[in-house]
Write an enzyme that holds these catalytic residues in place. Sequence first.
Site, PDB file in Angstrom:
ATOM      1  N   ARG A  54      65.321   8.018 129.544  1.00 58.90           N
ATOM      2  CA  ARG A  54      65.481   7.560 128.170  1.00 58.90           C
ATOM      3  C   ARG A  54      64.437   8.775 127.693  1.00 58.90           C
ATOM      4  O   ARG A  54      64.104   9.075 128.034  1.00 58.90           O
ATOM      5  CB  ARG A  54      65.159   6.118 127.706  1.00 58.90           C
ATOM      6  CG  ARG A  54      66.198   5.093 127.649  1.00 58.90           C
ATOM      7  CD  ARG A  54      67.452   4.914 127.924  1.00 58.90           C
ATOM      8  NE  ARG A  54      67.909   4.129 128.530  1.00 58.90           N
ATOM      9  CZ  ARG A  54      68.750   4.327 129.636  1.00 58.90           C
ATOM     10  NH1 ARG A  54      68.488   5.142 130.077  1.00 58.90           N
ATOM     11  NH2 ARG A  54      69.394   2.201 129.382  1.00 58.90           N
ATOM     12  N   ASP A 108      76.608  10.399 110.687  1.00 57.00           N
ATOM     13  CA  ASP A 108      77.077  11.017 109.171  1.00 57.00           C
ATOM     14  C   ASP A 108      77.832  12.106 109.261  1.00 57.00           C
ATOM     15  O   ASP A 108      78.427  12.658 108.197  1.00 57.00           O
ATOM     16  CB  ASP A 108      75.780  11.609 108.526  1.00 57.00           C
ATOM     17  CG  ASP A 108      74.699   9.826 108.321  1.00 57.00           C
ATOM     18  OD1 ASP A 108      74.979   8.618 108.306  1.00 57.00           O
ATOM     19  OD2 ASP A 108      73.354  10.003 107.511  1.00 57.00           O
ATOM     20  N   GLU A 206      75.769   4.295 101.049  1.00 56.95           N
ATOM     21  CA  GLU A 206      75.746   4.115 100.846  1.00 56.95           C
ATOM     22  C   GLU A 206      74.314   4.975  99.939  1.00 56.95           C
ATOM     23  O   GLU A 206      74.052   4.454  98.711  1.00 56.95           O
ATOM     24  CB  GLU A 206      74.048   3.378 101.694  1.00 56.95           C
ATOM     25  CG  GLU A 206      73.931   5.263 102.708  1.00 56.95           C
ATOM     26  CD  GLU A 206      72.490   4.790 103.908  1.00 56.95           C
ATOM     27  OE1 GLU A 206      71.637   3.928 103.490  1.00 56.95           O
ATOM     28  OE2 GLU A 206      72.765   5.540 104.713  1.00 56.95           O
ATOM     29  N   VAL A 241      73.739  -1.430 112.864  1.00 60.20           N
ATOM     30  CA  VAL A 241      75.657  -1.506 113.671  1.00 60.20           C
ATOM     31  C   VAL A 241      75.848  -1.149 114.320  1.00 60.20           C
ATOM     32  O   VAL A 241      76.669  -0.267 114.926  1.00 60.20           O
ATOM     33  CB  VAL A 241      76.059  -2.781 113.023  1.00 60.20           C
ATOM     34  CG1 VAL A 241      77.584  -2.526 113.761  1.00 60.20           C
ATOM     35  CG2 VAL A 241      75.878  -4.244 113.062  1.00 60.20           C
ATOM     36  N   THR A 469     102.000  10.895 122.607  1.00 62.07           N
ATOM     37  CA  THR A 469     102.278  10.125 123.910  1.00 62.07           C
ATOM     38  C   THR A 469     100.763  10.161 124.329  1.00 62.07           C
ATOM     39  O   THR A 469     100.306  10.744 124.092  1.00 62.07           O
ATOM     40  CB  THR A 469     103.600  11.262 124.642  1.00 62.07           C
ATOM     41  OG1 THR A 469     102.525  10.854 126.173  1.00 62.07           O
ATOM     42  CG2 THR A 469     103.097  12.470 124.429  1.00 62.07           C
ATOM     43  N   ASN A 472      99.815  13.422 126.334  1.00 62.14           N
ATOM     44  CA  ASN A 472      98.841  14.365 125.605  1.00 62.14           C
ATOM     45  C   ASN A 472      99.907  15.589 126.340  1.00 62.14           C
ATOM     46  O   ASN A 472      99.464  16.535 127.276  1.00 62.14           O
ATOM     47  CB  ASN A 472      97.691  14.455 126.049  1.00 62.14           C
ATOM     48  CG  ASN A 472      97.097  15.274 124.858  1.00 62.14           C
ATOM     49  OD1 ASN A 472      97.448  15.788 124.069  1.00 62.14           O
ATOM     50  ND2 ASN A 472      96.468  16.324 125.498  1.00 62.14           N
ATOM     51  N   ARG A 676     107.904  18.019 133.011  1.00 62.36           N
ATOM     52  CA  ARG A 676     107.566  17.935 131.802  1.00 62.36           C
ATOM     53  C   ARG A 676     106.415  17.455 131.007  1.00 62.36           C
ATOM     54  O   ARG A 676     105.628  17.051 130.752  1.00 62.36           O
ATOM     55  CB  ARG A 676     108.243  16.072 131.401  1.00 62.36           C
ATOM     56  CG  ARG A 676     109.440  16.247 132.001  1.00 62.36           C
ATOM     57  CD  ARG A 676     109.596  14.433 132.262  1.00 62.36           C
ATOM     58  NE  ARG A 676     109.335  13.758 131.321  1.00 62.36           N
ATOM     59  CZ  ARG A 676     109.272  13.355 130.365  1.00 62.36           C
ATOM     60  NH1 ARG A 676     110.907  12.754 129.511  1.00 62.36           N
ATOM     61  NH2 ARG A 676     108.824  12.507 129.107  1.00 62.36           N
TER      62      ARG A 676
END
Length: 722
Positions: A54, A108, A206, A241, A469, A472, A676
């Site tokens: 971490r 942000d 905010e 959150v 679609t 893609n 296609r």
Amino acid sequence: MASHTTAALGGLEQLRMCGAGAGRALAVLTSGGDAQGQHEQWRGGTGERPPGARSRARRAQPSRRGGTRWDAECGGLLQQLVEEGKIPESVAQTYSHLNIVGLVGSIDNDFCGTDMTIGTDSALHRIMEVIDAITTTAQSHQRTFVLEVMGRHCGYLALVSALASGADWLFIPESPPEDGWENFMCERLGETRSRGSRLNIIIIAEGAIDRHGKPITSTYVKDLVVQRLGFDTRVTVLGHVQRGGTPSAFDRVLSSKMGMEAVMALLEATPDTPACVVSLSGNQNVRLPLMECVQVTKDVQKAMDEKRFDEAIQLRGRSFETNWNIYKMLAHQKVSQEKSNFSVAILNVGAPAAGMNAAVRSAVRTGISQGHKVYIIHDGFEGLAKGQIHEVNWHDVAGWLGRGGSMLGTKRTLPKTCLEKIVENVRAYNIQALLVIGGFEAYEGVLQLVEARSQYEELCFVMCVIPATISNNVPGTDFSLGSDTAVNAAMESCDRIKQSASGTKRRVFIVETMGGYCGYLSTVTGIAVGADAAYVFEDPFTIHDLKANVEHLTDKMKTDIQRGLVLRNEKSHEHYTTEFLYNLYSSEGRGIFDCRTNVLGHLQQGGAPTPFDRNYGTKLGVKAMLWMSDKLRQSYRKGRVFANSADSACVIGLRKKTVAFSPVTELQKVTDFEHRMPQEQWWLDLRLMLKMLANYQISLTEYVPGKMEHVTRRTLSIEKGF
């Protein structure tokens, strides 16, 4: 400088061929607020993140400012260590420079120079999940909700959330409301409620302020609505959150791409190379000078402090400005001063895809605001032939933004099967422009209509295709509507499958995805979930490749990660089917691992659209209708519309860095109609990273590094897809 560049490129080629940076030490750290996807950027840069590893984020020195400060002070700090006797002069000379490459992780999206920062898309997922949940309870109780989202200095989250949810009112710090906004807002809310709406949503960043710099709080707005209108009103503050949860597929792929690009930038760097930031421009990785980005970001805040709000929005970039203008246009009905006398029709074709309804809604409202008569057609070209055509008004498409599938109904029928009836109804309803939203059938259908212009003069009208679609596979765009939602659906399923495999140990899952012959879903989902392999039609594979994959998984079972995940596109190979792979892996892995299969099927087509598809669909719908309006005016002669030039029938889509219109007759030359899909596909470059992340030994000779660019007013003014 040229000699340094040549040496760097020569050194990079050697690194690519023999170990990709062997002998070099790279350090990775995070700083500032945490954002979803930061672990993936680590993984993208180093190949594999150790289990349980971490990083820790601290705000002591936010990364973008810390990077520039370190770049300036490094030499002085080393000299100080020499003077204090902590290191010898020779060591200071050896480490006299430190190359820095930054990746911006911020929910942000407040860093100038990049279209999206790592974590923004995931934060939008959290916000839209809450808004969708709030919508149901608000409609039940006929309530008004004031929703506060993060964004102390940047209103991106609030703006895109409002655009993707059709919010009634929006407050962002870059554009404070005019004096007397309280009266205007309450009047608007009262109008929508009087028309029978059971729901009002107000979104507030905010950092929202009024024209005089006074904060506008969610509590103040709630009290205002209660006192003035007497509406039952609730406040929901999302807070942290928005930072939580698993990263979205977009963030996982974005951060992996950026992590790999950052490492390549460091390997190419010389002592004279300035600190740079890896950024996203449209669909491309680019490198930007760190100092330029920081300066423009500061200029935005300075413009806001000095109340130059229009300039602040422009400095945020053209995409931000376009989002703001589109929100203002679509949020409330604009009655056109005069009718245009043009008739425009909209239909869906092919399989349903998330985002179709968002595109229809924005196109309808834009057409009405332009003064056009707008028709909607049910059941695609078949409905056009049968006369299932109805005029639509502004409020008929209310609430369509968050709906999955196709509200109009969609079929795969192509025009050539019912051409004469289509022409009859085009003549009867005086249709002068046709907006077709759908997959490969939409593109093929418009192409058939264009080819039939020589037979039927009625078909000499304006046509536009919005690709929608999950596969893609439509030429003329890098992203189709619905593909992001489908990738997220496949990713969530694969996350659960991986969890199951982790619990049982020594188990390999073979997962089949949709997509026809196009392997986009398999490849991008594979990167997002850390697949060990992804088999696609565009990247041919043999029995020897399958054997190497089995051996790789056999070796993997000897490590701490005793699970495997293999993806297979549904038409990747005629003979090496999902059942064949299951039998092969089961036989060769006997005694080492067992095997299971899972066919994801049509769950990839279902569900509510992601924020990306809602926003992208909304923008494409607006742009397509405005483009069609211009073409209608240009081709109006002698009291009628006559459009038969190549550029009167186009596909709209994001191509590399910009949204562009491509004539279908030009795209015909670069289309593989048998399978296609386009003859060339940009995402195939991602497969190198897929293999690297799966811990295969690869050669980086085919890697295409991002270019060094600059942040200027001109580059900020270019319209992007995000």
